[in-house]
Write an enzyme that holds these catalytic residues in place. Sequence first.
Site, PDB file in Angstrom:
ATOM      1  N   ARG A 253       0.930  -1.084   0.023  1.00 35.21           N
ATOM      2  CA  ARG A 253       0.041   0.049  -0.165  1.00 35.21           C
ATOM      3  C   ARG A 253       0.914   1.357   0.154  1.00 35.21           C
ATOM      4  O   ARG A 253       1.995   1.161   0.509  1.00 35.21           O
ATOM      5  CB  ARG A 253      -0.931   0.027   1.169  1.00 35.21           C
ATOM      6  CG  ARG A 253      -1.925  -0.922   1.202  1.00 35.21           C
ATOM      7  CD  ARG A 253      -3.005  -0.449   0.074  1.00 35.21           C
ATOM      8  NE  ARG A 253      -4.349  -1.491   0.401  1.00 35.21           N
ATOM      9  CZ  ARG A 253      -4.447  -2.587  -0.571  1.00 35.21           C
ATOM     10  NH1 ARG A 253      -3.488  -3.002  -1.463  1.00 35.21           N
ATOM     11  NH2 ARG A 253      -5.432  -3.134  -0.432  1.00 35.21           N
ATOM     12  N   GLU A 282      -4.078   7.142  -4.155  1.00 34.93           N
ATOM     13  CA  GLU A 282      -4.341   6.956  -5.489  1.00 34.93           C
ATOM     14  C   GLU A 282      -5.908   7.208  -6.017  1.00 34.93           C
ATOM     15  O   GLU A 282      -6.801   7.302  -5.011  1.00 34.93           O
ATOM     16  CB  GLU A 282      -4.378   5.525  -5.684  1.00 34.93           C
ATOM     17  CG  GLU A 282      -3.090   4.762  -5.428  1.00 34.93           C
ATOM     18  CD  GLU A 282      -3.202   3.164  -5.487  1.00 34.93           C
ATOM     19  OE1 GLU A 282      -4.256   2.587  -5.826  1.00 34.93           O
ATOM     20  OE2 GLU A 282      -2.083   2.506  -4.851  1.00 34.93           O
ATOM     21  N   HIS A 300      -1.249   0.169  -9.891  1.00 34.62           N
ATOM     22  CA  HIS A 300      -1.865  -0.928  -8.798  1.00 34.62           C
ATOM     23  C   HIS A 300      -2.422  -2.015  -9.721  1.00 34.62           C
ATOM     24  O   HIS A 300      -3.619  -2.481  -9.755  1.00 34.62           O
ATOM     25  CB  HIS A 300      -3.135  -0.044  -8.309  1.00 34.62           C
ATOM     26  CG  HIS A 300      -3.366  -0.813  -6.817  1.00 34.62           C
ATOM     27  ND1 HIS A 300      -3.795  -0.151  -5.786  1.00 34.62           N
ATOM     28  CD2 HIS A 300      -3.348  -2.149  -6.574  1.00 34.62           C
ATOM     29  CE1 HIS A 300      -3.997  -1.167  -4.857  1.00 34.62           C
ATOM     30  NE2 HIS A 300      -3.550  -2.410  -5.219  1.00 34.62           N
TER      31      HIS A 300
HETATM   32  O1  LIG Z   1      -4.548  -4.168  -3.487  1.00 34.78           O
HETATM   33  C1  LIG Z   1      -5.263  -5.127  -3.871  1.00 34.78           C
HETATM   34  C2  LIG Z   1      -5.596  -6.221  -2.762  1.00 34.78           C
HETATM   35  O2  LIG Z   1      -5.358  -5.693  -1.552  1.00 34.78           O
HETATM   36  O3  LIG Z   1      -6.079  -7.078  -3.345  1.00 34.78           O
END
Ligand SMILES: O=CC(=O)O
Length: 334
Positions: A253, A282, A300
Amino acid sequence: MESFTDDRQRRGELPRLVVTRALPDELSRRIARGWDVWTNPFDRTLTADELIAAAERQRAEVLLVMAMDRIDAQVIERLPDAVRIIATLSVGHDHIDLDAARARGIAVVHTPDILSDAVSEIALMLMLCAARRAREGERMLYERTWQGWSPTQLLGRDVTGARLGVLGMGRIGRTIARRARTAFDMELHYHNRSRLAPGLEEGAIYHPDAEGLLAASDFLVLAAPSNPQTRGFLNRERLALLPRGAIVVNIARGDLVDDEALVAALQSGHVAAAGLDVFNGEPDIHPGYLDLPNVFLQPHQGSSTVGTRVRMGHMLLDAIEACSAGQSVPNRLV
Ligand SMILES: O=CC(=O)O
């Protein structure tokens, strides 16, 4: 939880669902067969007000949400009483206030394990692209500035045999470590709150404190969940502990990283390069990253393969069905 499907079945009604982003077709077809569904028609995240209004209009029993949906205590308090399950198409659950959900008797399910392979692929891609200066090389070709092969052109860093430090040896961290060892013979190091059983360590050296891990990492991969202990982890002081020329990769993250500090370390060359798939705030990105040649960025993309997303969706729908029928499932968080 008590079954809420029996009543519906008696009345011949389908259970009611809100889906916050359009899903791959295979999942939409499954949902259309068994659910009365409203899917967000916009190509963007819903606001809190829109999500709550949709849950009210739809009289939804289940919300199928994404990691980008902020389901904090205020949102949970405002959800209509009909909502019984929040299912997130993600392994991370830092966007959902689990205590608030528990307090309202709302179950929360997520998608662990099933995306570890896909995310580890992205982690290795970021490591390779950052170490081998893929962005600069690609740009040279697109900008038509390549003058031909030279022995000093875009010299990067060896990945093979280098030391890899993994912050967070959970399912994803272990998969990354295993791949790095088998594919690139990397020397593995890790830090977790507590040491793993030897069978789960993938041969990695355990560092009881994060500082020891940083000092031992030519490559540092952040694979820990976002929580009060990890937020802001990679700050100026900790970056200074990395060996000069280290490479930083984040597939966890954005909020594990202090962006100002990482941008400064990339500018000074203390950190040679970074590969980032996740960002603070984001879809915004700290502008400093965009001005640097030695960062390789992805929007991402960790779990973004067709197979993985479809498997994640089926896992969630199975869990929703089981929870709605009052059965227990291993991927239930609350
Ligand atoms: O970021 C994506 C997830 O947590 O699956």
